[in-house]
Scaffold this motif. Structure first.
Motif, PDB file in Angstrom:
ATOM      1  N   LYS A 103       6.468  -0.299   8.384  1.00 19.88           N
ATOM      2  CA  LYS A 103       5.753  -0.733   7.179  1.00 19.88           C
ATOM      3  C   LYS A 103       4.237  -0.739   7.408  1.00 19.88           C
ATOM      4  CE  LYS A 103       4.871  -2.797   3.246  1.00 19.88           C
ATOM      5  NZ  LYS A 103       3.425  -2.497   3.309  1.00 19.88           N
ATOM      6  N   SER A 108       2.350  -6.496  12.639  1.00 22.26           N
ATOM      7  CA  SER A 108       3.336  -6.032  13.614  1.00 22.26           C
ATOM      8  C   SER A 108       3.570  -4.530  13.486  1.00 22.26           C
ATOM      9  CB  SER A 108       4.687  -6.735  13.403  1.00 22.26           C
ATOM     10  OG  SER A 108       4.580  -8.096  13.678  1.00 22.26           O
ATOM     11  N   CYS A 109       3.872  -4.091  12.268  1.00 17.50           N
ATOM     12  CA  CYS A 109       4.394  -2.742  12.045  1.00 17.50           C
ATOM     13  C   CYS A 109       3.351  -1.722  11.585  1.00 17.50           C
ATOM     14  CB  CYS A 109       5.512  -2.798  11.006  1.00 17.50           C
ATOM     15  SG  CYS A 109       6.969  -3.733  11.559  1.00 17.50           S
TER      16      CYS A 109
HETATM   17  S1  SF4 Z   1       7.255  -7.538  10.783  1.00 16.80           S
HETATM   18 FE1  SF4 Z   1       7.627  -5.451  10.082  1.00 16.80          FE
HETATM   19  S2  SF4 Z   1       9.778  -5.488   9.482  1.00 16.80           S
HETATM   20 FE2  SF4 Z   1       9.150  -7.600   9.599  1.00 16.80          FE
HETATM   21  S3  SF4 Z   1       8.498  -8.099   7.518  1.00 16.80           S
HETATM   22 FE3  SF4 Z   1       6.683  -7.455   8.620  1.00 16.80          FE
HETATM   23  S4  SF4 Z   1       6.494  -5.288   8.161  1.00 16.80           S
HETATM   24 FE4  SF4 Z   1       8.582  -5.878   7.644  1.00 16.80          FE
END
Ligand code: SF4
Length: 156
Positions: A103, A108-109
């Motif tokens: 995302k 994190s992503c």
């Molecule tokens: S950490 Fe990654 S998978 Fe989890 S909600 Fe956030 S963007 Fe989505």
């Protein structure tokens, strides 16, 4: 047999985003792919909903202990992010993952662009902690914003 592809769980409709919602994409949910959904923030034992968090430095510096991640209440949540990213990397390695769709803009992503740490909706160049770890460990990462690449993967 289809290859397994790692994916941010929120893109498949899991309500794990910080505000308790998801960003599920129907084309991904319906795709004939063996998805391995992960959420580094849930693995890092953050609650849902939770205050939004932003990186105060680069992902590399955060992993080296030279910078941190704070939430909008100015609480230091770095350990949750690092723990969750490492757990998800372990899952990826156990599953022999070579490709991940993550995302965009998440601390994190996110890939290539993340919020700049000022909680003012501004972006800066950089990766989320988990996306950075994936790249460092030979996993190709595609941003959820890269619709052309994603379509190619779904069409294979
Ligand atoms: S950490 Fe990654 S998978 Fe989890 S909600 Fe956030 S963007 Fe989505």
């Amino acid at each position: 047999m289809k290859n397994k592809i790692l994916i941010s769980a929120c893109l498949l409709g899991e309500n794990c985003r910080y505000y308790g919602n998801n960003c599920g994409k129907q084309n991904l949910i319906n795709a004939n792919v063996e998805w391995i959904p992960i959420c580094p923030e849930i693995e890092g034992k953050l609650e849902t909903p939770r205050p939004p968090s932003e990186l105060q430095g680069t992902a590399e510096d955060i992993l080296l202990g030279k910078s941190n991640i704070v939430n909008s209440k100015r609480e230091d949540v770095t350990k949750h992010y690092i723990d969750g990213a490492k757990i998800c990397l372990e899952i990826s390695q156990q599953e022999n993952i070579y490709l991940a769709i993550l995302k965009s803009r998440s601390p994190s992503c996110g890939l290539g662009k993340v919020y700049d740490g000022s909680f003012s909706n501004n972006l800066k160049d950089g990766d989320g902690v988990f996306a950075y770890l994936c790249k460092q460990n030979g996993i190709k990462v595609i941003s959820s914003d890269d619709k052309m690449q994603i379509q190619k993967i779904i069409d294979i």
